[in-house]
Design a protein around this motif. Structure first.
Motif: not given
Length: 59
Positions: A41-59
């Protein structure tokens, strides 16, 4: 930090260990954190700005 969660597994970011790196940038502070599901996870000033994986599909 707000009540943001990992986009993949919904783990609260406030409960993650600070095991990644942290860097000063022109916008403030850039932090890399690894979630319990393995997503980086990438956080800028404590706020989520990006992630290497998205939500699971069908979970």
């Amino acid at each position: 930090m707000t009540d943001e969660r990992c986009p993949r597994c919904q783990w609260p970011l406030s409960e993650l260990l600070r095991d990644g790196s942290s860097h000063p940038v022109s916008a403030g502070r850039l932090d890399y954190r690894r979630c319990v599901c393995g997503t980086w996870l990438l956080l800028v000033n404590g706020a989520l700005a990006g992630a290497t994986r998205g939500p699971r599909i069908g979970a």
